[in-house]
Motif scaffolding. Sequence first.
Motif, PDB file in Angstrom:
ATOM      1  N   ILE A  66    -176.029  -9.412  15.079  1.00 58.99           N
ATOM      2  CA  ILE A  66    -176.945  -8.308  15.340  1.00 58.99           C
ATOM      3  C   ILE A  66    -178.277  -8.874  15.812  1.00 58.99           C
ATOM      4  O   ILE A  66    -178.633 -10.012  15.509  1.00 58.99           O
ATOM      5  N   GLN A  85    -183.853   3.577  18.582  1.00 62.03           N
ATOM      6  CA  GLN A  85    -182.510   3.938  19.044  1.00 62.03           C
ATOM      7  C   GLN A  85    -182.593   5.143  19.978  1.00 62.03           C
ATOM      8  O   GLN A  85    -182.775   6.268  19.535  1.00 62.03           O
ATOM      9  N   ASP A  91    -172.759   6.168  19.567  1.00 60.24           N
ATOM     10  CA  ASP A  91    -172.055   5.500  18.477  1.00 60.24           C
ATOM     11  C   ASP A  91    -172.535   6.095  17.158  1.00 60.24           C
ATOM     12  O   ASP A  91    -173.451   6.910  17.124  1.00 60.24           O
ATOM     13  N   ARG A  96    -173.630   2.148  11.850  1.00 57.54           N
ATOM     14  CA  ARG A  96    -174.435   1.036  12.376  1.00 57.54           C
ATOM     15  C   ARG A  96    -175.403   0.557  11.306  1.00 57.54           C
ATOM     16  O   ARG A  96    -175.604  -0.645  11.122  1.00 57.54           O
ATOM     17  N   SER A  97    -176.008   1.505  10.597  1.00 57.64           N
ATOM     18  CA  SER A  97    -176.941   1.129   9.537  1.00 57.64           C
ATOM     19  C   SER A  97    -176.223   0.370   8.425  1.00 57.64           C
ATOM     20  O   SER A  97    -176.781  -0.544   7.825  1.00 57.64           O
ATOM     21  N   TYR A  99    -173.619  -1.654   8.815  1.00 51.81           N
ATOM     22  CA  TYR A  99    -173.376  -3.012   9.286  1.00 51.81           C
ATOM     23  C   TYR A  99    -174.660  -3.824   9.283  1.00 51.81           C
ATOM     24  O   TYR A  99    -174.691  -4.988   8.865  1.00 51.81           O
ATOM     25  N   TYR A 100    -175.747  -3.207   9.746  1.00 49.07           N
ATOM     26  CA  TYR A 100    -177.033  -3.888   9.768  1.00 49.07           C
ATOM     27  C   TYR A 100    -177.465  -4.288   8.367  1.00 49.07           C
ATOM     28  O   TYR A 100    -178.001  -5.370   8.153  1.00 49.07           O
TER      29      TYR A 100
END
Length: 281
Positions: A66, A85, A91, A96-97, A99-100
């Motif tokens: 990332i 964003q 997506d 996503r949050s 994974y981040y």
Amino acid sequence: MTKEKQRINAEEVVSNLSDFALFLTVMKNREAYRNTLSIIMDEPEIEIEQVKVEEVILNKSGKRAIRLDAWAKTKDQRIFDMEMQNEGHQDSMPKRSRYYQGMLDRPLLRSGKRTRYRDLPSTTIIFITQEDIFQKDLARYTFTEQCEEVAGLKLDDGITKIFLNMTSKKGSPELISLLQYMKNTDIDNPEIEVKDERLLELDRIVNEVKESEEWEAVKMDILDVGIQRGMELGRKQGIIALIETCHEFEHTKEETVSSIMKKFELSEETARNYVEKYWKE
């Protein structure tokens, strides 16, 4: 295209803080970051110790890395990551949050028996969007872990995820003003409700950045990329038009490949890929 014309076009491309390039260039400034974060978190006295932009966190297993937009550590050792964003619809922002968050924790805990999980600092990920991904007409959505069976029982794992929405006017006047300023970066923007000292200081820094040589270089880089993409798009449309014409006049695929190679100076492999993709039987 004249240099003056290029300058005007570049200015049109990136003029607001919601634009990725301007956001990153401004957030390099610790005071700009502090004022922005202070309004978002409603912490007037928040102090920033360190700021990084576009920091890459690698996944040692070879999976997806990332690139954090604007990372900061406060003097009380909390970690914040702000992400601009503009394409949230493409997506899942919630996933996503997730994974981040997992990747953000990776560098924070050292190996060794003396290291404890309790040593993990609290982390907050802030996604700033120009659309309401939750469709509840709120300027701010804050998520923390809590027990479903016991009301009020929080997990207290130190994780917070915040999603900011520029389309809503439901929130604190300071936050609404910040988001509207990001959307239309003009301190005289009529949508700005409150011009408190933090927003005024942020505006001063934005104007300094816009007048800097660094920003002139960034704008020209953006313009060069845009021109190149436009040229590529124009060539692609030209190739498709040639394929359609060849098909209409009953040329064979091989003849069409040869025509593309000659007219557009492409390799046989590239020309053949175009024909295979756009040839209509």
